[in-house]
Design an enzyme around this catalytic site. Structure first.
Site, short mmCIF file in Angstrom:
data_model
loop_
_atom_site.label_atom_id
_atom_site.label_comp_id
_atom_site.label_asym_id
_atom_site.label_seq_id
_atom_site.Cartn_x
_atom_site.Cartn_y
_atom_site.Cartn_z
CG HIS A 1 22.25 -27.69 -4.00
ND1 HIS A 1 23.61 -28.07 -4.41
CD2 HIS A 1 22.15 -26.45 -3.95
CE1 HIS A 1 24.26 -27.09 -4.67
NE2 HIS A 1 23.33 -25.88 -4.28
CB CYS B 1 3.31 -30.65 -8.83
SG CYS B 1 2.26 -30.13 -9.98
CB CYS C 1 0.00 -27.35 -7.78
SG CYS C 1 0.20 -28.96 -7.18
N GLY D 1 34.20 -32.05 2.35
CA GLY D 1 33.91 -32.61 0.79
C GLY D 1 33.15 -31.97 -0.06
CB THR D 2 31.86 -29.01 -0.92
OG1 THR D 2 31.42 -28.07 -1.88
CG2 THR D 2 32.36 -27.92 0.19
P1 OAD Z 1 32.26 -31.74 -6.32
O1 OAD Z 1 32.07 -33.15 -7.14
O2 OAD Z 1 32.12 -30.43 -6.90
O3 OAD Z 1 33.34 -31.89 -4.99
C1 OAD Z 1 33.42 -33.09 -4.56
C2 OAD Z 1 34.44 -32.68 -3.18
O4 OAD Z 1 34.66 -33.78 -2.51
C3 OAD Z 1 36.13 -32.49 -3.81
O5 OAD Z 1 36.66 -31.37 -3.50
C4 OAD Z 1 36.69 -33.79 -3.75
O6 OAD Z 1 38.11 -33.33 -3.54
C5 OAD Z 1 36.02 -33.94 -2.46
N1 OAD Z 1 36.25 -35.58 -1.88
C6 OAD Z 1 36.44 -36.56 -2.86
N2 OAD Z 1 36.35 -37.75 -2.00
C7 OAD Z 1 36.23 -37.42 -0.78
C8 OAD Z 1 36.39 -37.81 0.51
N3 OAD Z 1 36.43 -39.35 0.56
N4 OAD Z 1 36.24 -37.25 1.73
C9 OAD Z 1 36.03 -36.21 1.53
N5 OAD Z 1 36.12 -35.34 0.53
C10 OAD Z 1 36.19 -36.00 -0.73
O7 OAD Z 1 30.88 -31.88 -5.37
P2 OAD Z 1 30.20 -30.58 -4.54
O8 OAD Z 1 31.22 -29.51 -3.94
O9 OAD Z 1 29.09 -31.13 -3.59
O10 OAD Z 1 24.67 -28.96 -7.36
O11 OAD Z 1 29.25 -30.01 -5.52
C11 OAD Z 1 28.55 -28.64 -5.43
C12 OAD Z 1 27.12 -28.71 -6.22
O12 OAD Z 1 27.70 -28.92 -7.71
C13 OAD Z 1 26.47 -30.04 -6.20
O13 OAD Z 1 25.37 -29.99 -5.07
C14 OAD Z 1 25.78 -30.12 -7.33
C15 OAD Z 1 26.80 -30.08 -8.28
O14 OAD Z 1 26.47 -29.64 -9.70
C16 OAD Z 1 23.40 -29.25 -7.99
O15 OAD Z 1 23.28 -30.29 -8.36
C17 OAD Z 1 22.63 -27.94 -7.87
#
Ligand code: OAD
Length: 255
Positions: free
Chosen positions: A129, A137, A140, A201-202
């Site tokens: 991401h 830019c 360009c 953590g996603t």
């Molecule tokens: P999210 O905010 O959707 O999810 C965060 C995850 O981390 C959740 O499942 C939580 O349960 C978990 N979490 C919270 N605290 C934690 C800890 N201490 N240890 C482990 N896990 C923990 O974030 P992402 O999945 O990264 O995209 O979101 C994906 C994308 O959505 C991001 O890259 C961003 C956003 O829109 C763009 O900006 C293109």
């Protein structure tokens, strides 16, 4: 939990290749806000106002204000023990690849702390991401390290490209934009070749990044998840470790 950790360690020990997918949760204990959940950025900010090409065309001052705030906030955050444990794991396992959805650069900062200034293997951390500390830019495509202080007083004071004078923007992927094909292609290749995908953590709801563990699974590999909460990826996981990354990841990878 001990059983789960033992099983996960066993899977990792047998794997010749491992891919790691991280999301905002891995940086939560560094103080970087996540996107979803009760404290998430998307609870109080509308992505369509701040993180789309249309928003930047409509109101570049507002978009830059938000990114300048996040950029300077993140610059003051430090990698936590999960970043450090993953950096050590990558240093010890030359066939491992880390795919991150995070734009905060904390994996690279941890790698530099573990291995010294020049890690020489930046391509093993795939930032699908983008990176918030970089500008790109919009005319360009030139990339450059971004300034931390952005003068958002008028459209004329916003950063311009040193090469063509075009409007600079943060080098991050916005909603509705395609990911860099080379970067996501490398992530998918690593996912296909891996015998284990460690997901940390996603929320696993943003594609195509969320297909990384699905690809490993479909290629016959196993998924290990570290997250305090269940996610849509949990159903693919051979092992789900429930808890914060800052304590679980070092425990899992380094005992
Ligand atoms: P999210 O905010 O959707 O999810 C965060 C995850 O981390 C959740 O499942 C939580 O349960 C978990 N979490 C919270 N605290 C934690 C800890 N201490 N240890 C482990 N896990 C923990 O974030 P992402 O999945 O990264 O995209 O979101 C994906 C994308 O959505 C991001 O890259 C961003 C956003 O829109 C763009 O900006 C293109």
């Amino acid at each position: 939990m001990t059983d789960g950790v033992d099983r996960a360690r066993d899977l990792l020990a047998r794997a010749r290749r491992v891919v790691v997918l991280t999301g905002a949760g891995v940086s939560a204990e560094s103080g970087v806000p996540t996107f979803r959940g009760s404290q998430g950025l998307w609870r109080s900010h509308r992505p369509e106002d701040l993180a789309t090409p249309e928003a930047f065309a409509r109101d570049p001052l507002l978009v830059w204000e938000w990114y300048a705030w996040r950029r300077s906030f993140i610059a003051r955050c430090e990698p936590n023990p999960a970043h450090t444990a993953l950096a050590r794991y990558l240093a010890d396992h030359p066939t491992a690849t880390l795919v991150t959805q995070n734009v905060d650069g904390l994996h690279q900062r941890a790698a530099r702390a573990v291995r010294g200034a020049d890690t020489g293997d930046a391509d093993r951390v795939l930032e699908v991401h983008g990176a918030i500390h970089r500008d790109r830019c919009s005319s360009c495509g030139l990339r450059a390290v971004g300034a931390e202080a952005i003068d958002t007083s008028t459209p004329q004071t916003l950063p311009r490209c040193a090469s063509c004078g075009g409007a600079l923007r943060p080098d991050v992927v916005w909603f509705g934009e395609a990911l860099d094909e080379a970067v996501i292609g490398a992530a998918f290749r690593a996912a296909r070749e891996a015998e284990v995908c460690l997901v940390v953590g996603t929320s696993g709801v943003v594609y195509p990044a969320a297909s990384v563990p699905e690809i490993t699974r479909a290629s016959g590999g196993s998924v290990v998840e570290v997250n305090p909460e269940e996610t849509p990826l949990t159903r693919y996981a051979a092992v789900s470790l429930r808890g914060p990354a800052g304590s679980l990841v070092p425990h899992l990878l380094h005992g």
